[in-house]
Design a protein around this motif. Structure first.
Motif, PDB file in Angstrom:
ATOM      1  N   LEU A  84       0.807  -1.223   0.000  1.00  0.00           N
ATOM      2  CA  LEU A  84       0.000   0.000   0.000  1.00  0.00           C
ATOM      3  C   LEU A  84       0.837   1.269   0.000  1.00  0.00           C
ATOM      4  O   LEU A  84       0.343   2.344  -0.371  1.00  0.00           O
ATOM      5  N   ASN A  85       2.109   1.140   0.415  1.00  0.00           N
ATOM      6  CA  ASN A  85       2.933   2.345   0.561  1.00  0.00           C
ATOM      7  C   ASN A  85       4.193   2.360  -0.299  1.00  0.00           C
ATOM      8  O   ASN A  85       5.008   3.282  -0.174  1.00  0.00           O
ATOM      9  N   CYS A  86       4.362   1.361  -1.168  1.00  0.00           N
ATOM     10  CA  CYS A  86       5.550   1.322  -2.028  1.00  0.00           C
ATOM     11  C   CYS A  86       5.587   2.588  -2.899  1.00  0.00           C
ATOM     12  O   CYS A  86       4.557   3.045  -3.419  1.00  0.00           O
ATOM     13  N   GLU A  87       6.779   3.156  -3.040  1.00  0.00           N
ATOM     14  CA  GLU A  87       6.919   4.404  -3.799  1.00  0.00           C
ATOM     15  C   GLU A  87       6.627   4.224  -5.284  1.00  0.00           C
ATOM     16  O   GLU A  87       6.412   5.216  -5.997  1.00  0.00           O
ATOM     17  N   THR A  88       6.604   2.977  -5.755  1.00  0.00           N
ATOM     18  CA  THR A  88       6.255   2.731  -7.156  1.00  0.00           C
ATOM     19  C   THR A  88       4.743   2.791  -7.375  1.00  0.00           C
ATOM     20  O   THR A  88       4.275   2.747  -8.508  1.00  0.00           O
ATOM     21  N   GLY A  89       3.975   2.860  -6.283  1.00  0.00           N
ATOM     22  CA  GLY A  89       2.522   2.880  -6.372  1.00  0.00           C
ATOM     23  C   GLY A  89       1.924   1.702  -5.631  1.00  0.00           C
ATOM     24  O   GLY A  89       2.640   0.800  -5.179  1.00  0.00           O
ATOM     25  N   ILE A  90       0.585   1.728  -5.499  1.00  0.00           N
ATOM     26  CA  ILE A  90      -0.099   0.601  -4.849  1.00  0.00           C
ATOM     27  C   ILE A  90       0.053  -0.624  -5.742  1.00  0.00           C
ATOM     28  O   ILE A  90      -0.392  -0.628  -6.890  1.00  0.00           O
ATOM     29  N   THR A  91       0.665  -1.650  -5.228  1.00  0.00           N
ATOM     30  CA  THR A  91       1.003  -2.812  -6.045  1.00  0.00           C
ATOM     31  C   THR A  91       1.059  -4.073  -5.202  1.00  0.00           C
ATOM     32  O   THR A  91       1.408  -4.023  -4.008  1.00  0.00           O
ATOM     33  N   ALA A  92       0.715  -5.212  -5.809  1.00  0.00           N
ATOM     34  CA  ALA A  92       0.811  -6.503  -5.123  1.00  0.00           C
ATOM     35  C   ALA A  92       2.245  -7.028  -5.121  1.00  0.00           C
ATOM     36  O   ALA A  92       2.545  -8.014  -4.449  1.00  0.00           O
ATOM     37  N   THR A  93       3.131  -6.342  -5.881  1.00  0.00           N
ATOM     38  CA  THR A  93       4.543  -6.752  -5.933  1.00  0.00           C
ATOM     39  C   THR A  93       5.424  -5.559  -5.565  1.00  0.00           C
ATOM     40  O   THR A  93       6.013  -4.914  -6.438  1.00  0.00           O
ATOM     41  N   PRO A  94       5.492  -5.209  -4.276  1.00  0.00           N
ATOM     42  CA  PRO A  94       6.315  -4.066  -3.858  1.00  0.00           C
ATOM     43  C   PRO A  94       7.769  -4.250  -4.264  1.00  0.00           C
ATOM     44  O   PRO A  94       8.277  -5.383  -4.298  1.00  0.00           O
ATOM     45  N   CYS A  95       8.433  -3.134  -4.559  1.00  0.00           N
ATOM     46  CA  CYS A  95       9.790  -3.206  -5.119  1.00  0.00           C
ATOM     47  C   CYS A  95      10.817  -3.742  -4.135  1.00  0.00           C
ATOM     48  O   CYS A  95      11.796  -4.381  -4.528  1.00  0.00           O
ATOM     49  N   GLY A  96      10.613  -3.471  -2.846  1.00  0.00           N
ATOM     50  CA  GLY A  96      11.570  -3.940  -1.851  1.00  0.00           C
ATOM     51  C   GLY A  96      12.825  -3.117  -1.786  1.00  0.00           C
ATOM     52  O   GLY A  96      13.722  -3.416  -0.985  1.00  0.00           O
ATOM     53  N   ALA A  97      12.944  -2.079  -2.617  1.00  0.00           N
ATOM     54  CA  ALA A  97      14.169  -1.282  -2.676  1.00  0.00           C
ATOM     55  C   ALA A  97      13.954   0.179  -2.304  1.00  0.00           C
ATOM     56  O   ALA A  97      14.910   0.877  -1.959  1.00  0.00           O
ATOM     57  N   THR A 125       2.771  10.709   8.016  1.00  0.00           N
ATOM     58  CA  THR A 125       3.919  11.612   7.984  1.00  0.00           C
ATOM     59  C   THR A 125       4.518  11.697   6.590  1.00  0.00           C
ATOM     60  O   THR A 125       4.781  12.788   6.066  1.00  0.00           O
ATOM     61  N   SER A 126       4.749  10.517   5.974  1.00  0.00           N
ATOM     62  CA  SER A 126       5.378  10.519   4.651  1.00  0.00           C
ATOM     63  C   SER A 126       4.786   9.483   3.712  1.00  0.00           C
ATOM     64  O   SER A 126       5.145   9.442   2.541  1.00  0.00           O
ATOM     65  N   ALA A 127       3.909   8.657   4.227  1.00  0.00           N
ATOM     66  CA  ALA A 127       3.406   7.531   3.439  1.00  0.00           C
ATOM     67  C   ALA A 127       2.045   7.825   2.829  1.00  0.00           C
ATOM     68  O   ALA A 127       1.444   8.896   3.043  1.00  0.00           O
ATOM     69  N   ARG A 128       1.573   6.884   2.057  1.00  0.00           N
ATOM     70  CA  ARG A 128       0.258   6.990   1.425  1.00  0.00           C
ATOM     71  C   ARG A 128      -0.836   6.650   2.439  1.00  0.00           C
ATOM     72  O   ARG A 128      -1.884   7.282   2.473  1.00  0.00           O
ATOM     73  N   TYR A 129      -0.581   5.612   3.226  1.00  0.00           N
ATOM     74  CA  TYR A 129      -1.539   5.174   4.248  1.00  0.00           C
ATOM     75  C   TYR A 129      -0.828   4.991   5.584  1.00  0.00           C
ATOM     76  O   TYR A 129       0.342   4.595   5.643  1.00  0.00           O
ATOM     77  N   LYS A 130      -1.568   5.271   6.640  1.00  0.00           N
ATOM     78  CA  LYS A 130      -1.091   4.946   7.985  1.00  0.00           C
ATOM     79  C   LYS A 130      -1.648   3.561   8.329  1.00  0.00           C
ATOM     80  O   LYS A 130      -2.873   3.353   8.314  1.00  0.00           O
ATOM     81  N   ILE A 131      -0.764   2.625   8.599  1.00  0.00           N
ATOM     82  CA  ILE A 131      -1.157   1.218   8.816  1.00  0.00           C
ATOM     83  C   ILE A 131      -1.055   0.889  10.300  1.00  0.00           C
ATOM     84  O   ILE A 131      -0.011   1.104  10.921  1.00  0.00           O
ATOM     85  N   TYR A 132      -2.134   0.352  10.861  1.00  0.00           N
ATOM     86  CA  TYR A 132      -2.135  -0.101  12.247  1.00  0.00           C
ATOM     87  C   TYR A 132      -2.229  -1.638  12.263  1.00  0.00           C
ATOM     88  O   TYR A 132      -3.219  -2.207  11.786  1.00  0.00           O
ATOM     89  N   ILE A 133      -1.189  -2.276  12.777  1.00  0.00           N
ATOM     90  CA  ILE A 133      -1.197  -3.736  12.934  1.00  0.00           C
ATOM     91  C   ILE A 133      -1.381  -4.041  14.417  1.00  0.00           C
ATOM     92  O   ILE A 133      -0.536  -3.685  15.252  1.00  0.00           O
ATOM     93  N   ILE A 134      -2.491  -4.674  14.768  1.00  0.00           N
ATOM     94  CA  ILE A 134      -2.778  -5.014  16.164  1.00  0.00           C
ATOM     95  C   ILE A 134      -2.746  -6.536  16.296  1.00  0.00           C
ATOM     96  O   ILE A 134      -3.633  -7.239  15.784  1.00  0.00           O
ATOM     97  N   ASP A 135      -1.724  -7.041  16.961  1.00  0.00           N
ATOM     98  CA  ASP A 135      -1.548  -8.491  17.115  1.00  0.00           C
ATOM     99  C   ASP A 135      -2.300  -8.982  18.352  1.00  0.00           C
ATOM    100  O   ASP A 135      -2.449  -8.242  19.336  1.00  0.00           O
TER     101      ASP A 135
END
Length: 546
Positions: free
Chosen positions: A63-76, A117-127
């Motif tokens: 959801l936050n990859c700089e290449t855009g919303i994608t199912a294959t984030p760049c990882g870089a 702050t800098s991302a597209r979405y703020k993600i909350y992971i609650i375990d």
């Protein structure tokens, strides 16, 4: 000296393609991302170590990859790298097990109002979200009802039933499965190959089975095995580490069972106790072995030729019938569940073995030649040879079998006499043996079984007894079962008592035999009573040693 990273962290999947065993979740999330059909709250459920948090972090990158919303984030990009290192400021992870109170949840939810702050979405992971208090859930519910557009929740839990329905209904739920053993094993082998660590297939299988579908547990055990084996993984060391019983004992137990050698069974149990093996683990491993034998009997092609003890598995598959193996499997499971009720583990384990022995069919010995290796002829007479010769030359007096005259027209018969003539096998025989007849006639039979054995009252076993009775009497018989207190001795107890009396008679006859007494005096020999076996008369009237 750099610190070695644990395998569970080093080999954590960085994208959906690296994830093992959760294809159904990956496919659904991939399709949703590619079609831009994003939900504001996701709930990931499943047992420990199956990938809940890993999927949540990959989703955060997608959801936050700089290449855009994608199912294959760049990882870089910086977003992907920061998520991987746990330093992404717009990814907030909360352990609900440590933060159950409503104050923590309110503080967290207040921050959802602020943009990332800098991302597209703020993600909350609650375990372990199910650990939140009721008031904390109520506070969360308000945000889930009207979530800000820039916020995504990913909730993870091992116990979804504790989550309020009002929260569940506002989440897109994915149930993660336990990872199949074959996939875990292949993943571990791939890691070991890349880590350049020597291993054998049996060791990996042991670790895989011990992980019980959890990839994280498998990797943690693999780390432990590497340390335990000083850089290499071998079966013996892994067995010691896991406290797993040596498989040879299990094969010996079943082979001895086929020979109906109760004394040898107890001797093996004594050896296992001396080795400090866990009898709970022994029954678990025995059930695993019985499962493999059942597969060898029904779908042999699924047993790989490189499976350890391949030949012994298929030999036992020929010695026992499928009904025997199914019966032994059930007895193993019940024996293990009842182990904590036994006087001690040894008693519970040996009673389970004796139960298997009790319900063995009488004609199993026809296949015993498959287990017996030829022995060299001993020309020099010894005390043992003389005693064995004396036993074989002078058959013992035996107890006559149940009369074949008892039948449908007989006015006097009882339930213990009737059971052998019904020719029942497996669990149906077990049900009959543990029942007491309250009403017994050629028209109607009412059987009562004690509460401790009520698990035997499955319809398929009752139906087998019904069919056997109808065949025996030559007409339909009314058969009813009930659960209650037993007023007398059930057939299985009578059978055990008869066998004990038969054994006592055999021992007494041997001890009084003049040839045996002469050998004892001449050679200062000692009679091993556990080796004495009474003779049994077959249907033709011949006597055969059991």
């Amino acid at each position: 000296m750099s610190q070695t990273q644990v395998l569970a962290r080093k080999w954590r999947p960085r994208n959906f393609s690296e994830l093992t065993g959760q294809e159904h979740v990956v496919r659904a999330l991939t399709n949703a991302i590619e079609q831009n059909r994003l939900h504001h709250a996701y709930l990931l459920t499943g047992t420990r170590g199956v990938g809940k948090t890993t999927i949540a972090r990959i989703l955060a990158k997608s959801l936050n990859c700089e290449t855009g919303i994608t199912a294959t984030p760049c990882g870089a990009c910086s977003a992907c790298l920061q998520v991987d290192t746990g330093s992404f400021i717009d990814l907030i992870e909360l352990d609900a097990a440590s933060n159950t109170q409503v104050d923590h949840m309110r503080d967290l939810l207040e921050n959802t109002l602020y943009a990332p702050t800098s991302a597209r979405y703020k993600i909350y992971i609650i375990d372990e979200v199910h650990m939140l208090s009721k008031s904390a859930f109520n506070a969360m519910l308000k945000t889930l009802e009207e979530p800000p557009a820039h916020v995504k929740f990913v909730l993870a839990t091992t116990d979804p039933q504790k989550i309020p329905v009002t929260v569940l209904s506002r989440c897109l739920q994915f149930n993660l499965k336990q990872i199949p053993q074959a996939q875990i094993a292949e993943h571990l082998k791939r890691i070991l190959s890349q880590e350049k660590i020597l291993y054998d297939t049996s060791s990996v299988q042991l670790i895989t089975r011990a992980a019980q579908g959890s990839m994280r547990d498998a990797l943690s055990l693999l780390d432990q095995a590497i340390a335990f084996g000083e850089g290499k993984i071998e079966e013996a060391a892994v067995r010691d580490m896991l406290g797993i019983i040596d498989q040879s004992y299990l094969f010996d137990l079943l082979e001895t069972m086929a020979q109906k050698n109760g004394a040898r069974l107890l001797s093996l149990a004594d050896e296992m106790e001396a080795q400090c093996f866990s009898f709970d683990s022994a029954l678990q491993e025995l059930a695993v072995l019985l499962h493999r034998i059942a597969l060898a009997q029904t779908v042999p092609q699924v047993i790989s030729a490189d499976t350890p003890e391949y030949a012994r598995i298929f030999t036992l598959a020929k010695v026992f019938t499928p009904d025997d193996i199914q019966l032994f499997y059930q007895i193993s499971l019940h024996g293990r569940s009842d182990l904590n009720l036994a006087p001690d583990e040894y008693a519970g384990f040996t009673m389970t073995l004796m139960r298997m022995l009790t319900f063995m069919p009488d004609d199993l010995s026809a296949n015993n030649h498959l287990l017996q290796a030829p022995s060299a002829h001993n020309k020099q007479p010894t005390a043992t040879n003389i005693i064995q010769s004396a036993i074989s030359e002078q058959p013992l007096q035996h107890i006559s079998p149940v009369s074949e005259g008892v039948g449908a027209d007989s006015s006097s018969f009882d339930w213990p006499q009737l059971i052998p003539q019904l020719k029942l096998t497996g669990m149906a025989k077990m049900l009959a043996q543990h029942s007491e007849a309250r009403v017994l006639s050629a028209e109607k039979i009412e059987l009562c079984i004690p509460d401790v054995h009520k698990h035997l009252l499955e319809k398929k076993y009752q139906d087998k007894i019904q069919a056997a009775l109808d065949t025996f009497f030559g007409k339909p018989v009314v058969l009813n079962f009930s659960i209650g207190s037993i007023t007398g001795l059930i057939p299985v107890v009578l059978q055990q008592r008869a066998e004990a009396e038969k054994q006592a008679e055999a021992i007494a006859a041997i001890e009084k035999d003049p040839i045996v007494q002469e050998v004892i005096e001449q050679f200062d020999a000692k009679l091993i009573v556990s080796s004495i076996k009474p003779f049994q008369e077959d249907k033709g009237g011949n006597t055969n040693e059991r």
